[in-house]
Scaffold this motif. Sequence first.
Motif, short mmCIF file in Angstrom:
data_model
loop_
_atom_site.label_atom_id
_atom_site.label_comp_id
_atom_site.label_asym_id
_atom_site.label_seq_id
_atom_site.Cartn_x
_atom_site.Cartn_y
_atom_site.Cartn_z
N GLY A 57 0.84 -1.19 0.00
CA GLY A 57 0.00 0.00 0.00
C GLY A 57 0.87 1.23 0.00
O GLY A 57 1.22 1.78 -1.05
N VAL A 58 1.27 1.65 1.18
CA VAL A 58 2.12 2.83 1.34
C VAL A 58 3.58 2.37 1.38
O VAL A 58 3.89 1.31 1.89
CB VAL A 58 1.77 3.55 2.67
N SER A 88 3.61 5.42 -8.23
CA SER A 88 2.33 6.14 -8.30
C SER A 88 1.49 6.00 -7.03
O SER A 88 0.45 6.64 -6.90
CB SER A 88 1.53 5.65 -9.51
N GLY A 89 1.92 5.16 -6.09
CA GLY A 89 1.12 4.92 -4.89
C GLY A 89 1.41 5.90 -3.76
O GLY A 89 2.25 6.79 -3.89
N PRO A 90 0.69 5.74 -2.66
CA PRO A 90 0.90 6.62 -1.50
C PRO A 90 2.27 6.42 -0.86
O PRO A 90 2.82 5.33 -0.85
CB PRO A 90 -0.19 6.19 -0.51
N MET A 91 2.80 7.52 -0.32
CA MET A 91 4.08 7.46 0.38
C MET A 91 4.03 8.21 1.70
O MET A 91 3.16 9.04 1.92
CB MET A 91 5.20 8.02 -0.50
N LEU A 92 4.98 7.87 2.55
CA LEU A 92 5.10 8.47 3.88
C LEU A 92 6.57 8.80 4.12
O LEU A 92 7.44 8.02 3.72
CB LEU A 92 4.59 7.44 4.90
N THR A 93 6.84 9.96 4.71
CA THR A 93 8.23 10.23 5.11
C THR A 93 8.33 10.33 6.62
O THR A 93 7.46 10.91 7.27
CB THR A 93 8.81 11.53 4.50
N ASP A 94 9.39 9.71 7.17
CA ASP A 94 9.71 9.94 8.57
C ASP A 94 10.43 11.29 8.65
O ASP A 94 11.00 11.77 7.67
CB ASP A 94 10.56 8.80 9.13
N SER A 95 10.40 11.89 9.83
CA SER A 95 10.80 13.29 9.99
C SER A 95 12.29 13.55 10.04
O SER A 95 12.73 14.68 9.95
CB SER A 95 10.20 13.81 11.29
N GLN A 136 10.02 18.07 4.30
CA GLN A 136 8.97 17.10 3.96
C GLN A 136 7.92 17.72 3.03
O GLN A 136 7.35 17.04 2.18
CB GLN A 136 8.31 16.55 5.22
N ASN A 137 7.67 19.02 3.15
CA ASN A 137 6.75 19.70 2.23
C ASN A 137 7.30 19.64 0.81
O ASN A 137 6.57 19.51 -0.16
CB ASN A 137 6.53 21.16 2.63
N LYS A 138 8.62 19.72 0.67
CA LYS A 138 9.23 19.66 -0.66
C LYS A 138 9.31 18.23 -1.18
O LYS A 138 9.12 17.99 -2.38
CB LYS A 138 10.62 20.30 -0.64
N ILE A 139 9.60 17.29 -0.31
CA ILE A 139 9.64 15.88 -0.75
C ILE A 139 8.26 15.46 -1.24
O ILE A 139 8.12 14.77 -2.25
CB ILE A 139 10.16 14.97 0.38
N GLY A 140 7.22 15.89 -0.51
CA GLY A 140 5.86 15.76 -1.03
C GLY A 140 5.12 14.46 -0.77
O GLY A 140 4.17 14.14 -1.50
N ALA A 141 5.52 13.68 0.24
CA ALA A 141 4.80 12.43 0.53
C ALA A 141 3.38 12.74 1.03
O ALA A 141 3.11 13.84 1.51
CB ALA A 141 5.56 11.62 1.57
N ASP A 142 2.49 11.76 0.93
CA ASP A 142 1.09 11.92 1.34
C ASP A 142 0.96 12.06 2.85
O ASP A 142 0.06 12.72 3.35
CB ASP A 142 0.27 10.71 0.90
N ILE A 143 1.84 11.36 3.57
CA ILE A 143 1.82 11.38 5.03
C ILE A 143 3.20 11.78 5.52
O ILE A 143 4.21 11.24 5.04
CB ILE A 143 1.41 10.00 5.59
N ILE A 144 3.26 12.73 6.43
CA ILE A 144 4.55 13.20 6.94
C ILE A 144 4.54 13.15 8.47
O ILE A 144 3.47 13.05 9.09
CB ILE A 144 4.90 14.61 6.42
N MET A 145 5.73 13.19 9.07
CA MET A 145 5.85 12.99 10.51
C MET A 145 6.37 14.24 11.22
O MET A 145 7.20 14.97 10.68
CB MET A 145 6.86 11.86 10.80
#
Length: 374
Positions: A57-58, A88-95, A136-145
């Motif tokens: 998924g993510v 093309s799927g959802p992504m998350l970045t750790d902080s 993280q705003n620049k990396i642009g993942a769907d979920i950020i920490m």
Amino acid sequence: MSAIRFEITHVCKQSGARCGILHTPHGDVETPMFMPVGTLATVKFLSPEEIKALGAGVILANTYHLWLRPGEDIVDKAGGVQKFMNYSGPMLTDSGGFQVFSLADRRKIKEEGVTFKSHLDGSTLFLSPEKSIQIQNKIGADIIMSFDECAPYPCSYDYMKNSVERTLRWAKRGKDAHQRPEEQALFGIVQGGEYQDLREMCAKTLAEMDFPGYSIGGTSVGESKETMYKMIDYSVKYLPWEKPRYLMGVGSVDAILEGILRNVDMFDCVLPTRIARHGTLMTSQGRVNIKKQEYEEDFGPLDPECDCYTCKNYSRAYLRHLFRCNEGLGSRLMSIHNLRFLLSLTEQARKAIREDRFGDFKAELFKKYNLNSV
Ligand code: GUN
Ligand code: ZN
């Protein structure tokens, strides 16, 4: 409007575990889910098509690593991390919080942020809650920490109390600095170590700040499994039921199942891909170390119960050969298997929840794996 919407679709009548759908700007994913780690905007050795085929998924990436290389401006110019890596799927970045504390040398923690030495070239760097969110705003993942401190374990009550209070101030600063709340969901992170009152205070304060989701941090740092489950209990209890919960850095079979039982929705861990590259495979028969002589003439599949590309097409003997010759295909095939193993586990868990038999499912798996710690 939040960037994500979480829909709880069923609560298991037998166990109270839940399943749901997380709606993100890059598509819908089912929970509970395991998220493969792609630290440097690549799940090592796998193409985006292969990751998708595994049923992921993510996927995760790390702020700290992408900040150092190639730099968040390059990722931004590419159109965000998904465009950059063709996923093309959802992504998350750790902080970066955790990475600074686990990788970097000579840290100095101040109210403003953390000064430390790069693990690449030793240069002095500074990361703050605002800076982490800007990156993280620049990396642009769907979920950020949120930027947090993952305190060491064990850790005195006084140290932990100060640390949690600072992490909460950092969470507020990060939330205020967040420029893209409609495209990226910022999660708060519950810390507090093994101390019940600190976990409670942290979770309640974050819940009042109204994040679109909550992470449970500071686990899997050397404590016993029993302690980890208590840390989860102390955190989840005070978080809003209707928001997604993410247990950070946890990917063993027993901890995933115990987490699901406690209404955790998301898990990630580098372990399956890391140990795969070192020849250790998680299978329905327990751990397999492919280096072993006993597999030299074993022409059967790695795991007869597995439906992955590797198990359908290659033998243990061939995987052992590739591993011994240090061939890249070996790392690829073994990463595919270990990820599929955990993704399949969470698929089966979701099915069991929908069919109101997650309690039985969990008990059966614990019995099955009793002799081997997977
Ligand atoms: N990954 C694993 N544990 C943690 C944690 O406590 N904080 C963060 N930011 N990332 C993690
Ligand atoms: Zn397999």
